[in-house]
Scaffold this motif. Structure first.
Motif, PDB file in Angstrom:
ATOM      1  N   ALA A 120       0.783  -1.124   0.047  1.00 44.21           N
ATOM      2  CA  ALA A 120      -0.010  -0.089   0.157  1.00 44.21           C
ATOM      3  C   ALA A 120       0.805   1.259  -0.074  1.00 44.21           C
ATOM      4  CB  ALA A 120      -0.938  -0.010   1.379  1.00 44.21           C
ATOM      5  N   THR A 121       0.192   2.396  -0.459  1.00 40.66           N
ATOM      6  CA  THR A 121       0.989   3.508  -0.591  1.00 40.66           C
ATOM      7  C   THR A 121       0.526   4.629   0.413  1.00 40.66           C
ATOM      8  OG1 THR A 121      -0.368   4.396  -2.384  1.00 40.66           O
ATOM      9  CG2 THR A 121       1.543   3.107  -2.765  1.00 40.66           C
ATOM     10  N   ARG A 122       1.508   5.524   0.903  1.00 43.18           N
ATOM     11  CA  ARG A 122       1.185   6.710   1.525  1.00 43.18           C
ATOM     12  C   ARG A 122       1.883   7.870   1.284  1.00 43.18           C
ATOM     13  NH1 ARG A 122       3.267   4.773   7.213  1.00 43.18           N
ATOM     14  NH2 ARG A 122       5.328   4.783   6.622  1.00 43.18           N
ATOM     15  N   ARG A 123       1.123   9.049   1.268  1.00 43.98           N
ATOM     16  CA  ARG A 123       1.922  10.305   0.940  1.00 43.98           C
ATOM     17  C   ARG A 123       2.715  10.691   2.139  1.00 43.98           C
ATOM     18  NH1 ARG A 123      -2.885  14.255  -0.716  1.00 43.98           N
ATOM     19  NH2 ARG A 123      -3.772  13.433   1.042  1.00 43.98           N
ATOM     20  N   VAL A 124       3.803  11.149   2.239  1.00 40.20           N
ATOM     21  CA  VAL A 124       4.458  11.499   3.576  1.00 40.20           C
ATOM     22  C   VAL A 124       4.388  12.927   3.677  1.00 40.20           C
ATOM     23  CG1 VAL A 124       6.332   9.667   3.473  1.00 40.20           C
ATOM     24  CG2 VAL A 124       6.707  11.817   1.812  1.00 40.20           C
ATOM     25  N   GLY A 128       0.693  21.117  -1.031  1.00 39.94           N
ATOM     26  CA  GLY A 128      -0.449  21.772  -2.011  1.00 39.94           C
ATOM     27  C   GLY A 128      -1.853  21.489  -1.723  1.00 39.94           C
ATOM     28  N   GLU A 129      -2.067  21.011  -0.410  1.00 44.04           N
ATOM     29  CA  GLU A 129      -3.380  20.946   0.274  1.00 44.04           C
ATOM     30  C   GLU A 129      -3.648  22.046   1.093  1.00 44.04           C
ATOM     31  OE1 GLU A 129      -5.183  16.789   1.777  1.00 44.04           O
ATOM     32  OE2 GLU A 129      -4.256  17.956   3.377  1.00 44.04           O
ATOM     33  N   PRO A 130      -4.807  22.495   1.455  1.00 42.47           N
ATOM     34  CA  PRO A 130      -5.079  23.611   2.454  1.00 42.47           C
ATOM     35  C   PRO A 130      -4.625  23.063   3.857  1.00 42.47           C
ATOM     36  CG  PRO A 130      -7.019  23.316   0.949  1.00 42.47           C
ATOM     37  CD  PRO A 130      -6.049  22.140   0.501  1.00 42.47           C
ATOM     38  N   GLY A 155      -2.477   9.790   5.444  1.00 41.56           N
ATOM     39  CA  GLY A 155      -1.928   9.919   4.321  1.00 41.56           C
ATOM     40  C   GLY A 155      -2.194   8.750   3.376  1.00 41.56           C
ATOM     41  N   ALA A 156      -2.425   7.708   3.834  1.00 40.74           N
ATOM     42  CA  ALA A 156      -2.745   6.389   2.865  1.00 40.74           C
ATOM     43  C   ALA A 156      -3.694   6.637   1.813  1.00 40.74           C
ATOM     44  CB  ALA A 156      -3.552   5.069   3.731  1.00 40.74           C
ATOM     45  N   ARG A 157      -3.171   5.986   0.735  1.00 38.56           N
ATOM     46  CA  ARG A 157      -4.210   6.079  -0.258  1.00 38.56           C
ATOM     47  C   ARG A 157      -4.859   5.002  -0.708  1.00 38.56           C
ATOM     48  NH1 ARG A 157      -3.893  10.923  -3.016  1.00 38.56           N
ATOM     49  NH2 ARG A 157      -4.684   9.552  -4.904  1.00 38.56           N
ATOM     50  N   ASN A 198       3.672  13.523  -2.119  1.00 43.17           N
ATOM     51  CA  ASN A 198       2.498  13.947  -2.693  1.00 43.17           C
ATOM     52  C   ASN A 198       2.603  14.813  -4.190  1.00 43.17           C
ATOM     53  OD1 ASN A 198      -0.294  14.416  -2.998  1.00 43.17           O
ATOM     54  ND2 ASN A 198      -0.405  16.195  -1.677  1.00 43.17           N
ATOM     55  N   ARG A 199       1.522  14.369  -5.230  1.00 41.34           N
ATOM     56  CA  ARG A 199       1.938  15.159  -6.196  1.00 41.34           C
ATOM     57  C   ARG A 199       0.531  15.649  -6.847  1.00 41.34           C
ATOM     58  NH1 ARG A 199       4.668  10.777  -9.838  1.00 41.34           N
ATOM     59  NH2 ARG A 199       6.279  10.638  -8.091  1.00 41.34           N
ATOM     60  N   LYS A 200       0.535  16.709  -7.595  1.00 44.87           N
ATOM     61  CA  LYS A 200      -0.657  17.227  -8.198  1.00 44.87           C
ATOM     62  C   LYS A 200      -1.439  16.388  -9.395  1.00 44.87           C
ATOM     63  CE  LYS A 200      -0.538  21.770  -6.829  1.00 44.87           C
ATOM     64  NZ  LYS A 200       1.142  22.553  -6.628  1.00 44.87           N
ATOM     65  N   ARG A 201      -2.701  16.508  -9.226  1.00 44.99           N
ATOM     66  CA  ARG A 201      -3.556  15.884 -10.569  1.00 44.99           C
ATOM     67  C   ARG A 201      -2.934  16.201 -11.844  1.00 44.99           C
ATOM     68  NH1 ARG A 201      -8.255  14.706 -11.685  1.00 44.99           N
ATOM     69  NH2 ARG A 201      -9.269  13.982 -10.045  1.00 44.99           N
ATOM     70  N   VAL A 202      -2.681  15.342 -12.693  1.00 46.55           N
ATOM     71  CA  VAL A 202      -2.382  15.935 -13.894  1.00 46.55           C
ATOM     72  C   VAL A 202      -3.420  16.901 -14.753  1.00 46.55           C
ATOM     73  CG1 VAL A 202      -0.643  14.124 -14.689  1.00 46.55           C
ATOM     74  CG2 VAL A 202      -3.167  13.948 -15.269  1.00 46.55           C
ATOM     75  N   ALA A 203      -4.730  16.506 -14.447  1.00 48.12           N
ATOM     76  CA  ALA A 203      -5.375  17.355 -15.250  1.00 48.12           C
ATOM     77  C   ALA A 203      -6.857  17.165 -14.438  1.00 48.12           C
ATOM     78  CB  ALA A 203      -5.805  17.011 -16.794  1.00 48.12           C
ATOM     79  N   GLY A 204      -7.747  18.024 -15.014  1.00 46.00           N
ATOM     80  CA  GLY A 204      -9.236  17.843 -14.143  1.00 46.00           C
ATOM     81  C   GLY A 204      -9.155  18.484 -12.853  1.00 46.00           C
ATOM     82  N   ARG A 205     -10.349  18.270 -12.185  1.00 51.37           N
ATOM     83  CA  ARG A 205     -10.313  18.780 -10.584  1.00 51.37           C
ATOM     84  C   ARG A 205     -10.694  17.650  -9.857  1.00 51.37           C
ATOM     85  NH1 ARG A 205     -14.078  22.643  -9.245  1.00 51.37           N
ATOM     86  NH2 ARG A 205     -15.550  22.152 -10.984  1.00 51.37           N
ATOM     87  N   THR A 206     -10.437  18.088  -8.703  1.00 49.10           N
ATOM     88  CA  THR A 206     -10.562  17.060  -7.326  1.00 49.10           C
ATOM     89  C   THR A 206     -12.017  17.044  -7.380  1.00 49.10           C
ATOM     90  OG1 THR A 206     -10.386  16.243  -5.071  1.00 49.10           O
ATOM     91  CG2 THR A 206     -10.118  18.566  -5.450  1.00 49.10           C
TER      92      THR A 206
END
Ligand code: UDP
Ligand code: MG
Length: 308
Positions: A120-124, A128-130, A155-157, A198-206
């Motif tokens: 499993a992965t998690r963001r450390v 870029g998040e409020p 932070g788990a995805r 953490n990375r930003k989405r390539v396109a579109g919106r959350t």
């Protein structure tokens, strides 16, 4: 050869999906010991997502798609994809490339060679998040780990590489209100955690607003712990004891000093406070009741409109 199913929930991802496919193709092209299939789930998108899926499926026989009859939410889309998957391994990935495909070989190695059932992965970080969102997210994980006795990682995805046994365990959980982060923890199994930035989405919106995340966290809590119900009874008990003490105090005071008429404002405050508290507690009970009601109805979690 062993097979791996890549399950991708998609909701309005027309811009991201082609980029996603290209990026994943590059990575899995080098993983020659595994055969791959894509299960793209269109969660009732209102844009061209489905037609993009269809054209990908036409070009590449490894691509399968599933269109849900409306937007059922990511949880439902993931379930639909997992139920459709046939691989010995299943990976769940977001379509926006926030789940880096470069990690796939490492994840595969963990389940193949290192005796793990799941990687499993998690963001450390939560760059870029409020800030306020990060703050509440952290509190939520702390609280859940404490009260629900679940091992939920901050932070788990949902980005995971799982063996079939684990996928089958997840599929055996038939609940209507699905909270995957809780389900993954609840089924157990040996999990290797892989960190990434953490990375930003390539396109579109959350699709998440602060309010929808807040509601989601309440859902998660209701789905995995009944502790709030216990708190409610403790609060009730606490105030009973307090009331007894107050009665004794007032009684003694009246004996000593007589009983001049006083205390209207404090009475008004108390009535408002306690009616508020009662409503709040009934609200908590109501929330569990509502969930139980929905579970009893046993409606399908999703409905498939089209498959290919
Ligand atoms: N998604 C979905 N149904 C929904 C909302 C989202 O299938 O109702 C998918 C979305 O297309 C994406 C993934 O779930 O692939 C994660 O969504 P998003 O990027 O909006 O969430 P975030 O990464 O911001 O947590
Ligand atoms: Mg995303």
């Amino acid at each position: 050869m062993e097979k791996c199913s890549i399950v991708v929930p998609c909701y309005n991802e027309e811009e991201a999906l082609p980029l996603f496919y290209e990026a994943v193709q590059q990575v899995i092209g080098e993983m020659t010991t595994l055969e791959f299939e894509y299960i793209l789930v269109d969660d009732g998108s209102r844009d061209q997502t489905l037609s993009i899926m269809k054209s990908l499926a036409q070009k590449d026989p490894a691509v399968h798609y599933l269109a849900l009859s409306r937007n059922f939410g990511k949880e439902a889309a993931m379930l639909a994809g997992m139920e459709e998957s046939t691989g010995d391994y299943v990976v769940i990935m977001d379509a926006d490339l926030q789940d880096p495909p470069e990690l796939l070989p490492q994840m595969y190695q963990a389940v193949k060679e290192e005796e793990y059932d799941c990687a499993a992965t998690r963001r450390v970080d939560r760059k870029g998040e409020p800030i306020i969102r990060s703050f509440f997210a952290r509190r939520f994980y702390r609280l859940m780990n404490r009260i629900a006795k679940l091992n939920m990682m901050d932070g788990a995805r949902d980005y995971r590489f799982m063996k079939r046994v684990m996928v089958d365990a997840i599929l055996s959980m038939k609940e209507y209100h699905r909270f995957s982060k809780g389900i993954f923890g609840w089924v157990g199994f040996q999990t290797k955690w892989i960190d990434f930035e953490n990375r930003k989405r390539v396109a579109g919106r959350t699709k998440w607003s602060f309010f929808s995340l807040f509601r989601y966290s309440i859902e998660g809590m209701v789905a995995f712990t009944t502790a709030p119900l216990e708190w409610a009874s403790f609060v009730g008990l606490f105030f009973c004891v307090l009331a007894l003490i107050a009665v004794v105090f007032l009684f003694v005071r009246a004996l000593l000093f007589g009983d001049p008429v006083m205390g209207w404002p404090s009475l008004a405050c108390m009535i408002t406070f306690f009616s508020g508290l009662q409503l709040f507690v009934s609200g908590i009970i109501g929330m569990y009741l509502a969930k139980a009601y929905n579970e009893i109805k046993a409606r399908p979690v999703y409905i498939v409109r089209e498959k290919g």
